[in-house]
Design an enzyme around this catalytic site. Structure first.
Site, PDB file in Angstrom:
ATOM      1  N   CYS C 107       0.890  -1.165   0.000  1.00  0.00           N
ATOM      2  CA  CYS C 107       0.000   0.000   0.000  1.00  0.00           C
ATOM      3  C   CYS C 107       0.922   1.206   0.000  1.00  0.00           C
ATOM      4  O   CYS C 107       1.477   1.561   1.036  1.00  0.00           O
ATOM      5  CB  CYS C 107      -0.903  -0.014   1.233  1.00  0.00           C
ATOM      6  SG  CYS C 107      -1.842   1.509   1.411  1.00  0.00           S
ATOM      7  N   SER C 111      -0.827   2.268   4.631  1.00  0.00           N
ATOM      8  CA  SER C 111      -0.229   0.992   5.056  1.00  0.00           C
ATOM      9  C   SER C 111      -1.341  -0.035   5.158  1.00  0.00           C
ATOM     10  O   SER C 111      -1.368  -0.838   6.082  1.00  0.00           O
ATOM     11  CB  SER C 111       0.458   1.138   6.403  1.00  0.00           C
ATOM     12  OG  SER C 111       1.368   2.208   6.390  1.00  0.00           O
TER      13      SER C 111
END
Lengths: 104, 117, 204
Positions: C107, C111
């Site tokens: 990502c 995250s």
């Protein structure tokens, strides 16, 4: 926004550092932060997008140096202030009081 | 404000925030369509990473209708629209630095994509 | 966070744990949160959300062809049938590694990570080096993790920019034909379900 969070493809960060046998939380406050983030979400203080945006707007130096949970503190605090639940001054004062208590 | 109590915790953790919207909206694209990613540079929240802006990719999958983060982050409503996975050749994104065999898959909302010319 | 004393040397929040405590105590006084609910959330994460859940999904996919097909077609429904859908794993997509395709998940903007199947992400997954590098040089990142991807294998990097979360089904290791679902689940590591590792062989 073209914020510091948009790191995909950037050079210069160095190796990916892997901690062996990493604990679930490194410090107790990380668990409190995780659960506070979920509780505030459940209370309707923010949605996922309102949660993410203040992290993207952090000072780039702070963003890069801080842990995941410190970033969460920044956005949860900002969202609670924006929602009128607390003021920055209240958080600053309580924080200062706790730091003073620890030093004493 | 609806304070989270212990009784509500299991439901909240089991539900989360699906962001999926149960409305019928016609998709702008279908799997196989060639798309160009818009060159968006607003200061608002969005989910468009810089490394795909202006690049051409191919839609691989339509995941259905979701809340649009760009408006949702700013209390401007859900503006529901389709989310797709778009695949890019690593060479198209990174030039010689990309491996000729490698592919990048990125999820994108309708508003981030245009039909490639 | 507004701090008047921002400087290059001091950009972090001092005593950050105490600021978290300060915010929690204020929100509790204002009846915005219940600290007992926070305790229960932490306990649930520590006892019920972790890569053991994802490993069960993978082991079932390895042993049950019908389940594997369902999982690849509708990850959310197939994972829900085992009870592992929820916060930050509301919409799931399963990806299958094969001898010719290696999937890696990242990502880059945040995250994001599938909590119900994998638990909370490790620090390296959330770190800028991983998020910056794995999209442009996945092979060298994988090499640092001890995984040499052959030139004729396709690396697919998945950047979870939207509200879909990805789970990788690793290749079933050789020599596991006689193992049952439970024994197989014990071989599935967290890293093998994100990207960066392979499932252990039974000798490990």
């Amino acid at each position: 926004m073209n914020g510091i969070h948009d790191v995909g493809g950037k050079h210069g960060f160095g190796p990916v550092l892997v901690e062996q046998n990493e604990p679930y939380f490194h410090e107790e406050w990380e668990g409190r932060m995780l659960s506070m983030m979920i509780a505030c979400f459940a209370a309707g203080i923010y949605n996922v997008d309102q949660f993410r945006h203040p992290i993207e707007k952090m000072d780039p130096r702070h963003y890069l140096m801080s842990s995941y949970y410190e970033k969460w503190l920044c956005t949860v605090e900002q969202n609670c202030i924006d929602a009128g639940i607390v003021t920055r001054e209240e958080v600053d004062a309580r924080h200062a009081q706790l730091m003073k208590g620890k030093a004493a | 404000m609806n304070m989270l109590t212990t009784a509500m915790v299991p439901t909240v953790l089991a539900t989360g925030d699906p962001a999926r919207v149960d409305v019928e909206i016609a998709p702008k694209f279908k799997a196989g369509d060639k798309v160009t990613v818009v060159n968006l540079n607003k200061v608002d929240h969005n989910r468009l990473p810089a490394y795909i802006k202006g690049k051409v990719g191919t839609v691989t999958f339509d995941h259905g209708v979701f809340v649009f983060p760009d408006t949702s982050a700013h209390r401007k409503g859900p503006k529901p629209q389709h989310v797709y996975t778009v695949v890019f050749n690593a060479r198209d994104l990174w030039g010689e630095a990309g491996h000729p065999r490698d592919r990048m898959y990125v999820d994108a909302w309708d508003d981030y994509l245009e039909h490639a010319r | 966070m507004k701090h008047d004393n921002h400087s290059h040397a001091n950009v972090l929040i001092p005593e950050v744990g105490l600021r978290v405590k300060a915010l929690e105590s204020l929100l509790a006084e204002k009846k915005a949160i219940d600290p007992a609910a926070l305790d229960l959330i932490i306990e649930t994460f520590e006892t019920q959300m972790g890569p053991k859940n994802g490993a069960k999904v993978v082991a079932k996919a390895w042993t049950d062809p019908k389940y594997r097909k369902w999982l690849l077609e509708d990850g959310t429904a197939a994972i829900k049938s085992l009870g592992y859908i929820g916060i930050q794993g509301e919409n799931m997509v399963a990806l299958e590694n094969t001898p010719s395709v290696h999937n890696v998940v990242v990502c880059t903007l945040c995250s994001c990570y599938p909590w119900p199947t994998l638990g909370l992400p490790p620090v390296w997954f959330k770190s800028a080096p991983y998020r910056a590098r794995v999209v442009i040089e996945p092979r060298s990142v994988l090499k640092e993790f001890g995984l040499d991807v052959a030139d004729d294998v396709e690396v697919r990097v998945w950047d979870s920019t939207a509200e879909l979360r990805y789970l990788v089904i690793p290749v079933r290791p050789a020599g596991t034909e006689n193992l049952n679902e439970q024994e197989l689940a014990a071989l599935v590591t967290r890293d093998s379900m994100i990207r960066t590792g392979v499932a252990q062989s039974p000798s490990h």
